[in-house]
Design a protein around this motif. Sequence first.
Motif, PDB file in Angstrom:
ATOM      1  N   ARG A 264       0.282  -0.925   0.232  1.00 52.10           N
ATOM      2  CA  ARG A 264       0.129   0.535   0.026  1.00 52.10           C
ATOM      3  C   ARG A 264       1.013   1.265   0.105  1.00 52.10           C
ATOM      4  O   ARG A 264       2.141   1.413   1.321  1.00 52.10           O
ATOM      5  CB  ARG A 264      -0.676  -0.247   0.910  1.00 52.10           C
ATOM      6  CG  ARG A 264      -1.950   1.243   1.203  1.00 52.10           C
ATOM      7  CD  ARG A 264      -2.867   1.019   2.087  1.00 52.10           C
ATOM      8  NE  ARG A 264      -3.991   1.887   2.306  1.00 52.10           N
ATOM      9  CZ  ARG A 264      -4.593   2.172   1.237  1.00 52.10           C
ATOM     10  NH1 ARG A 264      -5.347   0.806   0.346  1.00 52.10           N
ATOM     11  NH2 ARG A 264      -6.166   2.694   1.882  1.00 52.10           N
TER      12      ARG A 264
ATOM     13  N   ILE B  95       1.885   4.552   0.589  1.00 48.32           N
ATOM     14  CA  ILE B  95       2.026   5.689   1.756  1.00 48.32           C
ATOM     15  C   ILE B  95       1.643   6.892   0.977  1.00 48.32           C
ATOM     16  O   ILE B  95       2.425   7.192   0.157  1.00 48.32           O
ATOM     17  CB  ILE B  95       2.648   5.453   2.733  1.00 48.32           C
ATOM     18  CG1 ILE B  95       4.268   5.735   2.230  1.00 48.32           C
ATOM     19  CG2 ILE B  95       2.018   4.385   3.262  1.00 48.32           C
ATOM     20  CD1 ILE B  95       5.180   5.534   3.606  1.00 48.32           C
TER      21      ILE B  95
ATOM     22  N   MET C 291       2.184   7.158  10.783  1.00 52.07           N
ATOM     23  CA  MET C 291       1.697   6.656   9.333  1.00 52.07           C
ATOM     24  C   MET C 291       0.133   8.046   9.310  1.00 52.07           C
ATOM     25  O   MET C 291      -0.174   8.392   8.676  1.00 52.07           O
ATOM     26  CB  MET C 291       0.682   5.945   9.139  1.00 52.07           C
ATOM     27  CG  MET C 291       2.215   4.499   9.117  1.00 52.07           C
ATOM     28  SD  MET C 291       2.223   4.760   7.539  1.00 52.07           S
ATOM     29  CE  MET C 291       4.198   4.743   7.596  1.00 52.07           C
TER      30      MET C 291
ATOM     31  N   GLU D  57      -0.106  10.650   6.847  1.00 54.39           N
ATOM     32  CA  GLU D  57      -1.931  11.559   5.817  1.00 54.39           C
ATOM     33  C   GLU D  57      -2.277  12.733   6.113  1.00 54.39           C
ATOM     34  O   GLU D  57      -2.591  13.170   4.790  1.00 54.39           O
ATOM     35  CB  GLU D  57      -2.805  10.306   6.673  1.00 54.39           C
ATOM     36  CG  GLU D  57      -2.744   8.603   6.343  1.00 54.39           C
ATOM     37  CD  GLU D  57      -3.060   8.418   5.716  1.00 54.39           C
ATOM     38  OE1 GLU D  57      -3.397   9.011   4.234  1.00 54.39           O
ATOM     39  OE2 GLU D  57      -2.622   6.992   4.229  1.00 54.39           O
TER      40      GLU D  57
ATOM     41  N   GLN E 194      -3.424   3.378  -6.142  1.00 50.71           N
ATOM     42  CA  GLN E 194      -2.955   2.413  -5.069  1.00 50.71           C
ATOM     43  C   GLN E 194      -4.113   1.671  -5.886  1.00 50.71           C
ATOM     44  O   GLN E 194      -5.214   1.723  -6.021  1.00 50.71           O
ATOM     45  CB  GLN E 194      -4.156   2.949  -4.089  1.00 50.71           C
ATOM     46  CG  GLN E 194      -4.360   2.075  -2.576  1.00 50.71           C
ATOM     47  CD  GLN E 194      -2.503   2.950  -2.072  1.00 50.71           C
ATOM     48  OE1 GLN E 194      -2.053   1.948  -2.050  1.00 50.71           O
ATOM     49  NE2 GLN E 194      -3.011   4.026  -1.598  1.00 50.71           N
TER      50      GLN E 194
ATOM     51  N   GLU F 160       1.012  -1.283   4.155  1.00 51.97           N
ATOM     52  CA  GLU F 160       2.123  -0.306   4.164  1.00 51.97           C
ATOM     53  C   GLU F 160       2.990   0.252   3.593  1.00 51.97           C
ATOM     54  O   GLU F 160       3.893  -0.444   4.830  1.00 51.97           O
ATOM     55  CB  GLU F 160       1.207   1.049   5.752  1.00 51.97           C
ATOM     56  CG  GLU F 160      -0.265   1.101   5.537  1.00 51.97           C
ATOM     57  CD  GLU F 160      -0.595   2.349   6.174  1.00 51.97           C
ATOM     58  OE1 GLU F 160       0.310   2.005   7.208  1.00 51.97           O
ATOM     59  OE2 GLU F 160      -1.108   3.135   6.679  1.00 51.97           O
TER      60      GLU F 160
END
Length: 344
Positions: free
Chosen positions: A59, A61, A133, A137, A163, A170
């Motif tokens: 995933r 980030i 994280m 974000e 994505q 992640e």
Amino acid sequence: MKVDDFDFDLPRELIAQRPVSPRDASKLLRIDADLSDHIFAELPDHLKEGDLLVFNNTRVIPARLKGKRGEANVEVTLHKHEGAGTWIAFAKGAKKLKPGQTIIFDADFSADVLDKDGGEVTLKFNRAGAALMEALEAHGGMPLPPYIKREGLADERDKSDYQTVFAKEEGAVAAPTAGLHFTPDLLQKLKDKGVKFAYVTLHVGAGTFLPVKVDDVADHKMHAEFGVVDQATSDMINDTHAAGHRVVAVGTTSLRLLESAAPEKGRMAAFEGDTDIFITPGYEFKIVDMLTTNFHLPRSTLFMLVSAFAGFERMKKAYSYAIEHGYRFYSYGDGSLLSRHDQI
């Protein structure tokens, strides 16, 4: 071989700035004994019951950050996790950064510079794990490749466009872009065909976008990336081959990890660790029988890889055909499905 051998001219208008919608409406060039035009939604027609698709479930980030070192602007792109709150990053303006300095991204979000090596810096953030994280974000942007042009950081649409629908683990700072073509509807059609799915994790680093700066291919050094192949996936791959079916890598990231993990030709094993495998023409493939991937940059390690997989002359011909017929290139572009050169 020389890096110049892998050069070609690409019209700028063929560099995709946005993906098509829906994702599986992109073109698909079948590269086998002959070339044929399709759309990606027709992928089930090219696979057989019992074939195994191997996806990279990493995933992406929001790894691109803009901050301040005093009054100076600093932009960093994280590319390799080194431990709790510590990342290696590419930095714009790295010449003026020094170990011991602090980059401020927000009032309560910062990173200390631990080390510097050319344009790379090692950063220790003031938070780690889920808290880091959360900060990424809030303050970071999707690390789009340099050929996708945006004002400032990536926009809201890129958060979903960049994505895969099966992204889970992640840690990537670049998308496994072959996977961007898959939709829930296409995945269901593949299941209905009897195609099986397996998942690996390779946290793609921003080093995938770095140009090859040497003249001789043998002199290039790949950036290491962290990957995991669990025992269940390893067993599925071995069982697939034992039953006479094909292993199909979804993207060069999946392929590189599978080839790194295989201890010998035809046998897969579980794996966890870094890989810096560099695949060029002459490489003997151990595991992967087919590959679906996008169209790659001239002089890039990925164009070298697909040339090794399907054959150098065949890929030169295929890319010329793709350019002539208006295929869209790079991360948001169209797809291809390649057979391995020794199985054509």
